[in-house]
Structures are given as structure tokens and as C-alpha cells.
Design a protein around this motif. Structure first.
Motif, short mmCIF file in Angstrom:
data_model
loop_
_atom_site.label_atom_id
_atom_site.label_comp_id
_atom_site.label_asym_id
_atom_site.label_seq_id
_atom_site.Cartn_x
_atom_site.Cartn_y
_atom_site.Cartn_z
N ARG A 100 0.86 -1.18 0.00
CA ARG A 100 0.00 0.00 0.00
C ARG A 100 0.89 1.23 0.00
NH1 ARG A 100 -4.91 0.04 1.85
NH2 ARG A 100 -4.87 2.06 0.79
N PRO A 101 0.48 2.32 -0.62
CA PRO A 101 1.34 3.51 -0.71
C PRO A 101 1.69 4.12 0.65
CG PRO A 101 -0.89 4.00 -1.48
CD PRO A 101 -0.80 2.52 -1.33
N LYS A 102 0.84 3.90 1.66
CA LYS A 102 1.09 4.47 2.99
C LYS A 102 1.54 3.40 3.98
CE LYS A 102 -2.19 8.28 2.38
NZ LYS A 102 -3.41 8.96 2.91
N PHE A 131 -3.50 1.25 -5.01
CA PHE A 131 -4.10 2.52 -4.59
C PHE A 131 -5.59 2.31 -4.32
CE2 PHE A 131 -0.51 3.74 -7.29
CZ PHE A 131 0.15 4.63 -6.46
N ARG A 132 -6.08 3.01 -3.32
CA ARG A 132 -7.50 2.98 -3.01
C ARG A 132 -8.05 4.40 -2.97
NH1 ARG A 132 -7.89 -1.43 1.97
NH2 ARG A 132 -7.21 -3.27 0.78
N ARG A 134 -8.90 8.01 -3.34
CA ARG A 134 -8.18 9.16 -3.89
C ARG A 134 -6.67 8.98 -3.89
NH1 ARG A 134 -11.50 14.39 -1.41
NH2 ARG A 134 -13.54 13.86 -2.34
N GLU A 135 -6.19 7.87 -3.35
CA GLU A 135 -4.74 7.63 -3.34
C GLU A 135 -4.17 7.61 -4.75
OE1 GLU A 135 -4.30 4.87 0.72
OE2 GLU A 135 -4.31 3.96 -1.28
N HIS A 138 -2.22 10.40 -6.36
CA HIS A 138 -0.84 10.68 -5.94
C HIS A 138 0.07 9.50 -6.32
CE1 HIS A 138 -2.33 14.14 -3.67
NE2 HIS A 138 -3.29 13.35 -3.22
N ARG A 168 -5.57 1.25 -11.10
CA ARG A 168 -5.35 1.65 -9.71
C ARG A 168 -4.11 0.99 -9.11
NH1 ARG A 168 -8.95 4.47 -6.92
NH2 ARG A 168 -10.92 5.01 -7.90
#
Length: 202
Positions: A100-102, A131-132, A134-135, A138, A168
Motif C-alpha cells: 500500500r502507498p502508505k 491505490f484505493r 483518492r490515493e 498521488h 489503480r
């Protein structure tokens, strides 16, 4: 031997001995010598006298080319050659790791460990950033994460497919380098340091 290999030849679609249909053939001896064009029966008799097989090696030639040989031995030799070729082939699996990006540092290090293990094992690794919501607005966060992973494992692998946004998901593929450095033995390093410290104190 003459009748024994007829069934085998049929299975492999190779005509030998009594299966050869042409009336005249171009005959090659077991030593590779050209014996000219012979009637099929004469060629068969020559092979029979040598207790060898008559094998059609070029069915589309006019006349067909046949060779005197030990078909069983030749078949075994070719099979061994195929097995040797298969052993030389390098089978590379493609493993996949999803992030996951975060992702937190602890989880990132865990995932990095998985990628490291796969690369050391000679496998390619497909790393996917998911990405999920609004991710996906970015993508730079995902690319930064992938670049960080590739940089951390630079000694073990290289980027084969650059980070690419696909819907995504952002995907990067890493492949192992030919000569990966051995994994550091932290325990032995600590033991050596302890021994050196003890020696200095004494």
C-alpha cells in the motif's frame, strides 16, 4: 530387433524397417557412407545382416533417404541429450509482492525481506502498489516507494520493468543479478567483535 522397433517407430511417426513405404531409397551406412540408390528390400537385407535397423531420415526426399543404425541406441542418445538440455535451462519464477502507498516502516521492511529472499532464490519479483480511493491521485507516492525498494536491494536485483501505473495499481518488476552477494552473517560478526573486545581488555 527388426520387429521390436516397428511399434515404437509408429508412436514417434518415424518409419523404420518394414514401415518404410518407398520402393527405392537412398541408402546411408551406419558409418555415414553413401551407398547409393537401392531397392527397399535390398536395403532392408543389408541392415538385417548387420543386426541393425533401417531408419527413414528424410521422408520428403526423392527418393527418401534411409540410414542403417541401432535405432534403440540412437533414440536413447537423443533422449539423454534432451534431458541434458533441460537441465541447462534456467527456470525463473515470477513472484508478486503487494504494498500500500502508505505502508509503515515495519511492514515495508517485512515486504522488503520477502523480495530479498525471492531475488536470492533466483526469482523475478513483481512489486505492485495498490491505490484505493483518492490515493490514485498521488502516483508519485507509489513510485517513490518502489524506487526506495529498488535502491535498498540494488546489490541483489535490478529493475527490469520501470514503475508503471496500470489502472489503480503501479507495477515494477525486479530481476535477480547474476552474482548476488552472500547474506551477511550478523551473528558471526557479533562473535568476532566480542572476541576482539575481550582480547583488547586482556
Amino acid at each position: 530387433m527388426w520387429k521390436e522397433w516397428c511399434t515404437v517407430a509408429a508412436e514417434e511417426e518415424v518409419r523404420i524397417n518394414g514401415q518404410i513405404r518407398a520402393r527405392s531409397v537412398r541408402l546411408i551406412s551406419e558409418k555415414g557412407e553413401q551407398l547409393g540408390i537401392r531397392h527397399i528390400r535390398e536395403a532392408q537385407e543389408i541392415a538385417e545382416k548387420k543386426d541393425l535397423d533401417l531408419v527413414e531420415v528424410a521422408a520428403n526426399s526423392d527418393p527418401p533417404v534411409v540410414k542403417i543404425m541401432d535405432y534403440g541406441k540412437d533414440k536413447y542418445r537423443k533422449e539423454q541429450a534432451r534431458k541434458a538440455a533441460r537441465k541447462k535451462q534456467v527456470n525463473i519464477n515470477v513472484r508478486e509482492i503487494k504494498l500500500r502507498p502508505k505502508i509503515g516502516d515495519h511492514d515495508f521492511n517485512t515486504k522488503r525481506g520477502h523480495v530479498e529472499r525471492f531475488l536470492r532464490g533466483g526469482d523475478k519479483v513483481k512489486v505492485t502498489i495498490m491505490f484505493r480511493g483518492r490515493e490514485v491521485q498521488h502516483p508519485d507516492l507509489g513510485e517513490k516507494l518502489l524506487r526506495r525498494l529498488a535502491s535498498d536491494l540494488d546489490e541483489l536485483g535490478r529493475i527490469e520493468s520501470q514503475p508503471n501505473l496500470d489502472g489503480r495499481n503501479m507495477v515494477m518488476v525486479m530481476s535477480p543479478k547474476k552474482e548476488a552477494p552472500p547474506k551477511a552473517d550478523v551473528g558471526s560478526g557479533e562473535r568476532q567483535e566480542t572476541q576482539e573486545t575481550s582480547a583488547a581488555r586482556s
